[in-house]
Design a protein around this motif. Structure first.
Motif, PDB file in Angstrom:
ATOM      1  N   HIS A  80       1.946  12.503 -10.944  1.00  0.00           N
ATOM      2  CA  HIS A  80       3.142  11.970 -11.596  1.00  0.00           C
ATOM      3  C   HIS A  80       3.791  10.811 -10.853  1.00  0.00           C
ATOM      4  O   HIS A  80       4.820  10.298 -11.289  1.00  0.00           O
ATOM      5  N   GLY A  81       3.227  10.405  -9.737  1.00  0.00           N
ATOM      6  CA  GLY A  81       3.766   9.267  -9.014  1.00  0.00           C
ATOM      7  C   GLY A  81       5.114   9.503  -8.377  1.00  0.00           C
ATOM      8  O   GLY A  81       5.857   8.547  -8.109  1.00  0.00           O
ATOM      9  N   VAL A  82       5.444  10.749  -8.103  1.00  0.00           N
ATOM     10  CA  VAL A  82       6.715  11.081  -7.460  1.00  0.00           C
ATOM     11  C   VAL A  82       6.461  11.319  -5.977  1.00  0.00           C
ATOM     12  O   VAL A  82       5.775  12.276  -5.602  1.00  0.00           O
ATOM     13  N   ALA A  83       6.998  10.445  -5.135  1.00  0.00           N
ATOM     14  CA  ALA A  83       6.820  10.578  -3.682  1.00  0.00           C
ATOM     15  C   ALA A  83       7.926  11.483  -3.138  1.00  0.00           C
ATOM     16  O   ALA A  83       8.995  11.032  -2.730  1.00  0.00           O
ATOM     17  N   VAL A  84       7.666  12.786  -3.153  1.00  0.00           N
ATOM     18  CA  VAL A  84       8.666  13.777  -2.739  1.00  0.00           C
ATOM     19  C   VAL A  84       8.733  13.868  -1.229  1.00  0.00           C
ATOM     20  O   VAL A  84       7.713  14.077  -0.560  1.00  0.00           O
ATOM     21  N   GLN A  85       9.912  13.720  -0.699  1.00  0.00           N
ATOM     22  CA  GLN A  85      10.125  14.004   0.717  1.00  0.00           C
ATOM     23  C   GLN A  85      10.376  15.503   0.867  1.00  0.00           C
ATOM     24  O   GLN A  85      11.153  16.091   0.101  1.00  0.00           O
ATOM     25  N   ARG A  86       9.751  16.108   1.836  1.00  0.00           N
ATOM     26  CA  ARG A  86       9.836  17.566   1.969  1.00  0.00           C
ATOM     27  C   ARG A  86      11.276  18.047   2.121  1.00  0.00           C
ATOM     28  O   ARG A  86      11.625  19.138   1.660  1.00  0.00           O
ATOM     29  N   LYS A  87      12.121  17.232   2.717  1.00  0.00           N
ATOM     30  CA  LYS A  87      13.505  17.658   2.925  1.00  0.00           C
ATOM     31  C   LYS A  87      14.271  17.775   1.601  1.00  0.00           C
ATOM     32  O   LYS A  87      15.317  18.430   1.542  1.00  0.00           O
ATOM     33  N   TRP A  88      13.758  17.145   0.528  1.00  0.00           N
ATOM     34  CA  TRP A  88      14.432  17.260  -0.771  1.00  0.00           C
ATOM     35  C   TRP A  88      14.296  18.648  -1.374  1.00  0.00           C
ATOM     36  O   TRP A  88      15.091  19.038  -2.227  1.00  0.00           O
ATOM     37  N   ILE A  89      13.267  19.389  -0.970  1.00  0.00           N
ATOM     38  CA  ILE A  89      12.874  20.610  -1.674  1.00  0.00           C
ATOM     39  C   ILE A  89      13.793  21.776  -1.319  1.00  0.00           C
ATOM     40  O   ILE A  89      14.006  22.097  -0.153  1.00  0.00           O
ATOM     41  N   VAL A  90      14.312  22.397  -2.381  1.00  0.00           N
ATOM     42  CA  VAL A  90      15.046  23.649  -2.240  1.00  0.00           C
ATOM     43  C   VAL A  90      14.369  24.667  -3.159  1.00  0.00           C
ATOM     44  O   VAL A  90      14.129  24.379  -4.331  1.00  0.00           O
ATOM     45  N   LYS A  91      14.033  25.838  -2.628  1.00  0.00           N
ATOM     46  CA  LYS A  91      13.345  26.862  -3.427  1.00  0.00           C
ATOM     47  C   LYS A  91      14.355  27.677  -4.225  1.00  0.00           C
ATOM     48  O   LYS A  91      15.421  28.022  -3.740  1.00  0.00           O
ATOM     49  N   ASN A 260      24.638  25.568   0.144  1.00  0.00           N
ATOM     50  CA  ASN A 260      25.798  26.389   0.510  1.00  0.00           C
ATOM     51  C   ASN A 260      26.057  27.482  -0.521  1.00  0.00           C
ATOM     52  O   ASN A 260      26.370  28.624  -0.172  1.00  0.00           O
ATOM     53  N   VAL A 261      25.933  27.122  -1.803  1.00  0.00           N
ATOM     54  CA  VAL A 261      26.114  28.125  -2.848  1.00  0.00           C
ATOM     55  C   VAL A 261      25.006  29.169  -2.771  1.00  0.00           C
ATOM     56  O   VAL A 261      25.259  30.380  -2.889  1.00  0.00           O
ATOM     57  N   MET A 262      23.779  28.739  -2.539  1.00  0.00           N
ATOM     58  CA  MET A 262      22.676  29.687  -2.391  1.00  0.00           C
ATOM     59  C   MET A 262      22.916  30.628  -1.218  1.00  0.00           C
ATOM     60  O   MET A 262      22.684  31.841  -1.316  1.00  0.00           O
ATOM     61  N   ASN A 263      23.400  30.080  -0.120  1.00  0.00           N
ATOM     62  CA  ASN A 263      23.643  30.907   1.057  1.00  0.00           C
ATOM     63  C   ASN A 263      24.736  31.938   0.811  1.00  0.00           C
ATOM     64  O   ASN A 263      24.657  33.079   1.297  1.00  0.00           O
ATOM     65  N   ARG A 264      25.755  31.548   0.036  1.00  0.00           N
ATOM     66  CA  ARG A 264      26.826  32.506  -0.260  1.00  0.00           C
ATOM     67  C   ARG A 264      26.308  33.671  -1.093  1.00  0.00           C
ATOM     68  O   ARG A 264      26.862  34.773  -1.053  1.00  0.00           O
ATOM     69  N   LEU A 265      25.251  33.417  -1.853  1.00  0.00           N
ATOM     70  CA  LEU A 265      24.643  34.461  -2.672  1.00  0.00           C
ATOM     71  C   LEU A 265      23.423  35.094  -1.998  1.00  0.00           C
ATOM     72  O   LEU A 265      22.750  35.936  -2.586  1.00  0.00           O
ATOM     73  N   HIS A 266      23.144  34.659  -0.770  1.00  0.00           N
ATOM     74  CA  HIS A 266      22.004  35.141   0.007  1.00  0.00           C
ATOM     75  C   HIS A 266      20.704  34.979  -0.791  1.00  0.00           C
ATOM     76  O   HIS A 266      19.876  35.884  -0.888  1.00  0.00           O
ATOM     77  N   MET A 267      20.508  33.779  -1.325  1.00  0.00           N
ATOM     78  CA  MET A 267      19.317  33.477  -2.127  1.00  0.00           C
ATOM     79  C   MET A 267      18.405  32.521  -1.366  1.00  0.00           C
ATOM     80  O   MET A 267      17.908  31.540  -1.917  1.00  0.00           O
ATOM     81  N   ASN A 268      18.186  32.788  -0.120  1.00  0.00           N
ATOM     82  CA  ASN A 268      17.439  31.837   0.720  1.00  0.00           C
ATOM     83  C   ASN A 268      16.120  32.414   1.211  1.00  0.00           C
ATOM     84  O   ASN A 268      15.678  32.118   2.313  1.00  0.00           O
ATOM     85  N   ALA A 269      15.476  33.251   0.373  1.00  0.00           N
ATOM     86  CA  ALA A 269      14.219  33.862   0.809  1.00  0.00           C
ATOM     87  C   ALA A 269      13.139  33.679  -0.249  1.00  0.00           C
ATOM     88  O   ALA A 269      13.420  33.588  -1.444  1.00  0.00           O
ATOM     89  N   VAL A 270      11.891  33.609   0.201  1.00  0.00           N
ATOM     90  CA  VAL A 270      10.738  33.658  -0.696  1.00  0.00           C
ATOM     91  C   VAL A 270      10.046  34.992  -0.465  1.00  0.00           C
ATOM     92  O   VAL A 270      10.359  35.706   0.490  1.00  0.00           O
ATOM     93  N   ASN A 271       9.114  35.352  -1.356  1.00  0.00           N
ATOM     94  CA  ASN A 271       8.366  36.577  -1.083  1.00  0.00           C
ATOM     95  C   ASN A 271       6.935  36.233  -0.675  1.00  0.00           C
ATOM     96  O   ASN A 271       6.514  35.077  -0.739  1.00  0.00           O
ATOM     97  N   CYS A 272       6.209  37.240  -0.263  1.00  0.00           N
ATOM     98  CA  CYS A 272       4.906  36.980   0.364  1.00  0.00           C
ATOM     99  C   CYS A 272       3.821  36.640  -0.643  1.00  0.00           C
ATOM    100  O   CYS A 272       2.690  36.326  -0.238  1.00  0.00           O
ATOM    101  N   PHE A 273       4.134  36.674  -1.935  1.00  0.00           N
ATOM    102  CA  PHE A 273       3.126  36.364  -2.945  1.00  0.00           C
ATOM    103  C   PHE A 273       3.399  35.059  -3.687  1.00  0.00           C
ATOM    104  O   PHE A 273       2.464  34.300  -3.967  1.00  0.00           O
ATOM    105  N   ASN A 274       4.671  34.793  -4.037  1.00  0.00           N
ATOM    106  CA  ASN A 274       4.881  33.665  -4.945  1.00  0.00           C
ATOM    107  C   ASN A 274       4.567  32.313  -4.310  1.00  0.00           C
ATOM    108  O   ASN A 274       3.998  31.429  -4.952  1.00  0.00           O
ATOM    109  N   GLU A 275       4.915  32.141  -3.036  1.00  0.00           N
ATOM    110  CA  GLU A 275       4.651  30.854  -2.414  1.00  0.00           C
ATOM    111  C   GLU A 275       3.147  30.657  -2.157  1.00  0.00           C
ATOM    112  O   GLU A 275       2.627  29.555  -2.274  1.00  0.00           O
ATOM    113  N   LEU A 276       2.463  31.742  -1.846  1.00  0.00           N
ATOM    114  CA  LEU A 276       1.009  31.664  -1.684  1.00  0.00           C
ATOM    115  C   LEU A 276       0.344  31.290  -3.002  1.00  0.00           C
ATOM    116  O   LEU A 276      -0.574  30.460  -3.035  1.00  0.00           O
ATOM    117  N   ALA A 277       0.806  31.891  -4.100  1.00  0.00           N
ATOM    118  CA  ALA A 277       0.246  31.570  -5.406  1.00  0.00           C
ATOM    119  C   ALA A 277       0.444  30.090  -5.734  1.00  0.00           C
ATOM    120  O   ALA A 277      -0.466  29.427  -6.243  1.00  0.00           O
TER     121      ALA A 277
END
Length: 394
Positions: A80-91, A260-277
């Motif tokens: 898609h021609g999008v040069a994503v910088q890794r720091k932009w990414i929020v899961k 900051n909003v994610m942190n207030r909701l403690h939504m800052n984790a991935v699981n051991c399957f979805n990121e691998l997939a």
């Protein structure tokens, strides 16, 4: 080679699409063409990667994966021609979750948010449940495909002064892949009127061969600070049940607010399957996708031909991507409620009621053709038989 015509038994797997249909429409056993996931096996690399990980037997807390982010960045740059910088990414667990987080991060109760109905129902739901003001810029049908009313959109920006707009590209449920010029105009309007654009690009990989997807982040040398893009492997590789999306926020301050909003909701984790997939899909799933796309496009052609030959009174929009068709039954039914009852009680299929996408969907259904071709044709034949029976009875 993948056998796309293979029927995969999904009953008794806690599938919302198959096992949840009774709770959805009040009648079980219907052939389902509703929930936006496909009835195909995911790429072999994903299946094997998850199987191997499952064999380990310990499923503890898991860190963010550099390989997954790298695989995603390489994928969107190549395709898609999008040069994503890794720091932009929020899961985020999903794009709808991210829409809610963005609403809470960047707007206040009562602020206006623009959507373009008929559109994916959670757009309106997230605006209203968060007590924001819903502003509609309805799409129009011209030459049998969806178009934007950009004059009306600009008028809304000037008079309603919204804080945010939610864009769907490719569009669900109208199958429209917006041209670069259209995306450029929207971003220009957002910049001029200081409206944050949240671009849902989850179907970006599911584009037919003669169309090109343009991300709202890929318009110039640097992305606009007024744009947030949401992508995911979920629709592309049929892994929606793993709940994993990548929200791209180039602006540092907005990214910090969102986190900051994610942190207030403690939504800052991935699981051991979805990121691998996701990693396995983006690294090794391209050949699978390149086989899938022509199959989906042929399904769309078969769908169009069936309607033209057997049900010419039914309308179907021209589409450039996704596997979700927008069918117009207004020639047969006076109300959306009558159409809904017919599909359930007479045709014995489950589809999405067009009214759930906005009042503009009265008399329409959304039909999911991401399935083996014979299954799709079976559903269409059930509609045809039911309507013929209805004509005889009348």
């Amino acid at each position: 080679m993948v056998n796309w015509d293979e029927s995969i038994e999904r009953r008794n797997t806690h599938s919302i699409k198959w096992d949840g249909v009774g709770a959805f429409v009040g009648k079980s056993g219907l052939l389902p063409f509703w929930v936006a996931d496909m009835d195909f096996l995911s790429p072999k690399s994903v299946v094997e990667g998850l199987t191997e990980r499952a064999k380990h037997g310990v499923y503890g807390y898991t860190m963010d994966s550099d390989p997954a982010e790298r695989a995603f960045s390489n994928w969107v740059l190549k395709r898609h021609g999008v040069a994503v910088q890794r720091k932009w990414i929020v899961k985020s667990p999903g794009v709808v979750t991210a829409i809610g987080l963005a609403i809470q991060s960047f707007t206040q109760p009562g602020d206006g948010i623009v959507i373009q109905p008929p559109v994916y129902p959670p757009f309106a739901e997230m605006v209203e449940v968060n007590e924001r003001h819903l502003i509609k810029n309805p799409l129009v049908i011209k030459d049998n495909q969806a178009e934007m009313d950009l004059v009306h959109l600009e008028h809304l920006f000037k008079t309603e002064k919204p804080k945010m707009m939610i864009l769907c590209n490719p569009h669900n449920p109208l199958g429209r892949v917006w041209e670069r010029e259209t995306i450029e105009k929207i971003v220009q309007l957002c910049e001029a009127h200081e409206v944050l654009l949240f671009s849902d690009e989850i179907h970006c990989d599911l584009v037919f061969k003669d169309s090109v997807f343009t991300s709202a982040l890929a318009l110039g040398e640097a992305p606009s600070p007024w744009v947030i893009s949401a992508m995911a492997p979920s629709k592309t590789f049929n892994i929606a049940g793993l709940f994993y999306s990548l929200i791209l926020i180039p602006d540092r301050d907005r990214r910090r607010q969102f986190r900051n909003v994610m942190n207030r909701l403690h939504m800052n984790a991935v699981n051991c399957f979805n990121e691998l997939a996701a990693q396995k899909a983006y690294e090794e799933g391209e050949a699978w996708l390149e086989e899938l796309l022509p199959y989906l496009e042929e399904n769309y052609k078969v769908l169009c031909d069936f309607i033209a030959e057997q049900m010419p009174e039914v309308g179907i929009l021209k589409m450039q991507g996704t596997y979700l068709a927008w069918l117009d039954f207004r020639a047969w039914f006076n109300t959306g409620e009558e159409l809904k009852t017919f599909m359930i009680e007479d045709a014995n299929i489950a589809v999405n009621d067009g009214r759930t996408f906005g009042e503009e969907g009265e008399g329409y259904i959304r039909f999911n053709f991401g399935c083996p071709r014979n299954q799709m044709v079976e559903g269409l034949e059930q509609i045809l038989v039911a309507i013929e029976r209805r004509k005889i009875e009348d």
